[in-house]
Design a protein around this motif. Structure first.
Motif, PDB file in Angstrom:
ATOM      1  N   MET A  43       0.868  -1.268   0.142  1.00 13.85           N
ATOM      2  CA  MET A  43      -0.036   0.059   0.074  1.00 13.85           C
ATOM      3  C   MET A  43       0.865   1.257   0.027  1.00 13.85           C
ATOM      4  O   MET A  43       0.568   2.235  -0.728  1.00 13.85           O
ATOM      5  CB  MET A  43      -0.876   0.009   1.121  1.00 13.85           C
ATOM      6  N   PHE A  44       2.046   1.144   0.744  1.00 14.62           N
ATOM      7  CA  PHE A  44       2.908   2.414   0.718  1.00 14.62           C
ATOM      8  C   PHE A  44       3.582   2.766  -0.845  1.00 14.62           C
ATOM      9  O   PHE A  44       3.509   3.672  -1.403  1.00 14.62           O
ATOM     10  CB  PHE A  44       4.112   1.985   1.743  1.00 14.62           C
ATOM     11  N   ALA A  45       3.983   1.535  -1.355  1.00 13.36           N
ATOM     12  CA  ALA A  45       4.313   1.643  -2.728  1.00 13.36           C
ATOM     13  C   ALA A  45       3.162   2.221  -3.754  1.00 13.36           C
ATOM     14  O   ALA A  45       3.313   2.748  -4.500  1.00 13.36           O
ATOM     15  CB  ALA A  45       4.845   0.345  -3.280  1.00 13.36           C
ATOM     16  N   MET A  46       1.944   1.439  -3.591  1.00 12.98           N
ATOM     17  CA  MET A  46       0.758   2.146  -4.288  1.00 12.98           C
ATOM     18  C   MET A  46       0.431   3.579  -4.258  1.00 12.98           C
ATOM     19  O   MET A  46       0.369   4.432  -5.180  1.00 12.98           O
ATOM     20  CB  MET A  46      -0.400   1.290  -4.259  1.00 12.98           C
ATOM     21  N   ILE A  74      -7.062   4.206   9.850  1.00 18.08           N
ATOM     22  CA  ILE A  74      -8.401   4.857   9.588  1.00 18.08           C
ATOM     23  C   ILE A  74      -8.590   5.940   8.717  1.00 18.08           C
ATOM     24  O   ILE A  74      -9.488   6.227   8.092  1.00 18.08           O
ATOM     25  CB  ILE A  74      -8.802   5.226  11.225  1.00 18.08           C
ATOM     26  N   LEU A  75      -7.489   6.913   8.888  1.00 16.06           N
ATOM     27  CA  LEU A  75      -7.526   7.987   8.000  1.00 16.06           C
ATOM     28  C   LEU A  75      -7.665   7.769   6.565  1.00 16.06           C
ATOM     29  O   LEU A  75      -8.094   8.687   5.503  1.00 16.06           O
ATOM     30  CB  LEU A  75      -6.316   8.927   8.407  1.00 16.06           C
ATOM     31  N   LEU A  76      -6.584   6.805   6.033  1.00 11.71           N
ATOM     32  CA  LEU A  76      -6.803   6.396   4.789  1.00 11.71           C
ATOM     33  C   LEU A  76      -7.958   5.925   4.208  1.00 11.71           C
ATOM     34  O   LEU A  76      -8.450   6.154   3.251  1.00 11.71           O
ATOM     35  CB  LEU A  76      -5.879   5.395   4.632  1.00 11.71           C
ATOM     36  N   ILE A  77      -8.807   5.042   4.935  1.00 15.29           N
ATOM     37  CA  ILE A  77     -10.150   4.758   4.647  1.00 15.29           C
ATOM     38  C   ILE A  77     -10.981   5.797   4.562  1.00 15.29           C
ATOM     39  O   ILE A  77     -11.812   6.000   3.372  1.00 15.29           O
ATOM     40  CB  ILE A  77     -10.688   3.672   5.897  1.00 15.29           C
ATOM     41  N   ILE A  78     -10.892   6.976   5.359  1.00 15.27           N
ATOM     42  CA  ILE A  78     -11.934   8.007   5.208  1.00 15.27           C
ATOM     43  C   ILE A  78     -11.181   8.760   4.039  1.00 15.27           C
ATOM     44  O   ILE A  78     -12.251   9.193   3.190  1.00 15.27           O
ATOM     45  CB  ILE A  78     -11.755   9.015   6.490  1.00 15.27           C
ATOM     46  N   PHE A  79      -9.811   8.828   3.681  1.00 18.49           N
ATOM     47  CA  PHE A  79      -9.588   9.559   2.578  1.00 18.49           C
ATOM     48  C   PHE A  79     -10.192   8.862   1.328  1.00 18.49           C
ATOM     49  O   PHE A  79     -10.602   9.376   0.160  1.00 18.49           O
ATOM     50  CB  PHE A  79      -8.081   9.455   2.584  1.00 18.49           C
ATOM     51  N   PHE A  80      -9.980   7.564   1.179  1.00 15.01           N
ATOM     52  CA  PHE A  80     -10.645   6.770  -0.063  1.00 15.01           C
ATOM     53  C   PHE A  80     -12.011   7.230   0.054  1.00 15.01           C
ATOM     54  O   PHE A  80     -12.522   7.252  -1.296  1.00 15.01           O
ATOM     55  CB  PHE A  80     -10.216   5.305   0.125  1.00 15.01           C
ATOM     56  N   PRO A 137     -15.204  -0.354  -7.590  1.00 11.50           N
ATOM     57  CA  PRO A 137     -14.801  -1.573  -7.119  1.00 11.50           C
ATOM     58  C   PRO A 137     -13.287  -1.417  -6.716  1.00 11.50           C
ATOM     59  O   PRO A 137     -13.213  -2.014  -5.510  1.00 11.50           O
ATOM     60  CB  PRO A 137     -15.047  -2.744  -7.979  1.00 11.50           C
ATOM     61  N   LEU A 138     -12.574  -0.788  -7.275  1.00 12.46           N
ATOM     62  CA  LEU A 138     -11.203  -0.677  -6.952  1.00 12.46           C
ATOM     63  C   LEU A 138     -10.827   0.051  -5.665  1.00 12.46           C
ATOM     64  O   LEU A 138     -10.334  -0.077  -4.540  1.00 12.46           O
ATOM     65  CB  LEU A 138     -10.363  -0.011  -7.892  1.00 12.46           C
ATOM     66  N   GLN A 139     -11.990   1.325  -5.553  1.00 12.97           N
ATOM     67  CA  GLN A 139     -11.982   1.972  -4.485  1.00 12.97           C
ATOM     68  C   GLN A 139     -12.105   0.992  -2.980  1.00 12.97           C
ATOM     69  O   GLN A 139     -11.574   1.232  -2.048  1.00 12.97           O
ATOM     70  CB  GLN A 139     -12.732   3.369  -4.403  1.00 12.97           C
ATOM     71  N   VAL A 140     -13.512   0.309  -3.125  1.00 14.17           N
ATOM     72  CA  VAL A 140     -13.711  -0.727  -2.074  1.00 14.17           C
ATOM     73  C   VAL A 140     -12.645  -1.739  -1.715  1.00 14.17           C
ATOM     74  O   VAL A 140     -12.128  -1.925  -0.725  1.00 14.17           O
ATOM     75  CB  VAL A 140     -15.007  -1.484  -2.546  1.00 14.17           C
ATOM     76  N   ALA A 193     -10.620  -2.226   1.516  1.00 14.65           N
ATOM     77  CA  ALA A 193     -10.794  -3.408   2.402  1.00 14.65           C
ATOM     78  C   ALA A 193      -9.344  -3.941   2.466  1.00 14.65           C
ATOM     79  O   ALA A 193      -8.875  -4.414   3.569  1.00 14.65           O
ATOM     80  CB  ALA A 193     -11.445  -4.616   1.446  1.00 14.65           C
ATOM     81  N   TRP A 194      -8.328  -3.344   1.780  1.00 14.15           N
ATOM     82  CA  TRP A 194      -7.022  -3.792   1.692  1.00 14.15           C
ATOM     83  C   TRP A 194      -6.455  -3.121   3.077  1.00 14.15           C
ATOM     84  O   TRP A 194      -5.680  -3.716   3.882  1.00 14.15           O
ATOM     85  CB  TRP A 194      -6.166  -3.403   0.669  1.00 14.15           C
ATOM     86  N   VAL A 195      -6.767  -1.807   3.338  1.00 10.75           N
ATOM     87  CA  VAL A 195      -5.975  -1.186   4.433  1.00 10.75           C
ATOM     88  C   VAL A 195      -6.691  -1.851   5.758  1.00 10.75           C
ATOM     89  O   VAL A 195      -5.942  -1.818   6.632  1.00 10.75           O
ATOM     90  CB  VAL A 195      -6.556   0.390   4.225  1.00 10.75           C
ATOM     91  N   TRP A 196      -7.934  -1.874   5.553  1.00  6.97           N
ATOM     92  CA  TRP A 196      -8.945  -2.554   6.955  1.00  6.97           C
ATOM     93  C   TRP A 196      -8.006  -3.951   7.271  1.00  6.97           C
ATOM     94  O   TRP A 196      -7.595  -4.224   8.178  1.00  6.97           O
ATOM     95  CB  TRP A 196     -10.115  -2.826   6.341  1.00  6.97           C
ATOM     96  N   TYR A 197      -7.921  -4.940   6.307  1.00  9.16           N
ATOM     97  CA  TYR A 197      -7.340  -6.266   6.345  1.00  9.16           C
ATOM     98  C   TYR A 197      -5.979  -6.278   7.155  1.00  9.16           C
ATOM     99  O   TYR A 197      -5.579  -6.968   7.868  1.00  9.16           O
ATOM    100  CB  TYR A 197      -7.664  -7.014   5.194  1.00  9.16           C
ATOM    101  N   PHE A 198      -5.303  -5.355   6.353  1.00  5.69           N
ATOM    102  CA  PHE A 198      -3.797  -5.615   6.618  1.00  5.69           C
ATOM    103  C   PHE A 198      -3.247  -4.399   7.956  1.00  5.69           C
ATOM    104  O   PHE A 198      -2.306  -4.516   8.405  1.00  5.69           O
ATOM    105  CB  PHE A 198      -2.815  -5.508   5.619  1.00  5.69           C
ATOM    106  N   ASN A 199      -4.221  -3.860   8.664  1.00  4.10           N
ATOM    107  CA  ASN A 199      -4.009  -2.918   9.475  1.00  4.10           C
ATOM    108  C   ASN A 199      -4.969  -2.952  10.897  1.00  4.10           C
ATOM    109  O   ASN A 199      -4.480  -2.374  11.829  1.00  4.10           O
ATOM    110  CB  ASN A 199      -3.834  -1.362   8.971  1.00  4.10           C
ATOM    111  N   LEU A 200      -6.077  -3.146  10.321  1.00  4.03           N
ATOM    112  CA  LEU A 200      -7.077  -3.004  11.698  1.00  4.03           C
ATOM    113  C   LEU A 200      -7.932  -4.501  12.010  1.00  4.03           C
ATOM    114  O   LEU A 200      -8.524  -4.379  13.159  1.00  4.03           O
ATOM    115  CB  LEU A 200      -8.327  -2.105  11.196  1.00  4.03           C
ATOM    116  N   ARG A 201      -7.815  -5.321  11.052  1.00  2.00           N
ATOM    117  CA  ARG A 201      -8.603  -6.381  11.309  1.00  2.00           C
ATOM    118  C   ARG A 201      -8.047  -7.047  12.739  1.00  2.00           C
ATOM    119  O   ARG A 201      -6.937  -7.205  12.702  1.00  2.00           O
ATOM    120  CB  ARG A 201      -8.521  -7.399  10.217  1.00  2.00           C
TER     121      ARG A 201
END
Length: 150
Positions: free
Chosen positions: A34-37, A92-98, A133-136, A140-148
């Protein structure tokens, strides 16, 4: 393109981490990816600022400075995911940003904005079938690897 960077970086970092630590570290690989992207997408803010500003509806003031600020925010978000102390709040802030930038993508598609050429000859509404769908997926990626909770 960004989804390719995300997935390729994920598998590359997963392999490097496995080779160097003898452990599979999916969360760390997800954060590195996600950092690279985000670093790659931030480049667009500085390479194509006029086109990016056109993506923002006209009623929003200071569109060009906002493009630069959001580019910096993307870089900061990517870095924040790599820092354990800031990981959760950054996620959390990235999810809001997206979520917040989704209307700009919708506006750009509805107005056929080509962000690279700053013209009105972009893909149009059909682009949304891919972009939304890409935004979703990013959320999901940010949530899964950081908040789950594992």
């Amino acid at each position: 393109m960004v989804e390719i960077i995300l997935i390729a970086t994920f598998f590359l970092s997963l392999a490097v981490i496995r080779l160097t630590t003898r452990k599979w570290d999916f969360p760390r690989s997800g954060r590195i990816a996600m950092f690279a992207m985000l670093s790659f997408t931030a480049l667009g803010h500085f390479m194509f600022p006029k086109g990016m500003a056109m993506m923002i509806p006209p009623f929003i003031p200071f569109r060009l400075p906002l493009v630069y600020i959001t580019g910096l925010l993307e870089i900061a978000g990517g870095i924040g995911l790599l820092l354990p102390k800031f990981r959760k709040i950054t996620a959390i802030l990235l999810i809001i940003f997206f979520v917040i930038i989704t209307p700009a993508n919708i506006y750009a598609a509805m107005h056929h904005i080509n962000l690279q050429t700053a013209a009105y000859d972009g893909n149009g509404p059909a682009y949304l079938w891919f972009r939304l769908p890409l935004q979703v997926f990013f959320i999901a990626w940010v949530w899964y690897f950081n908040l789950r909770k594992p």
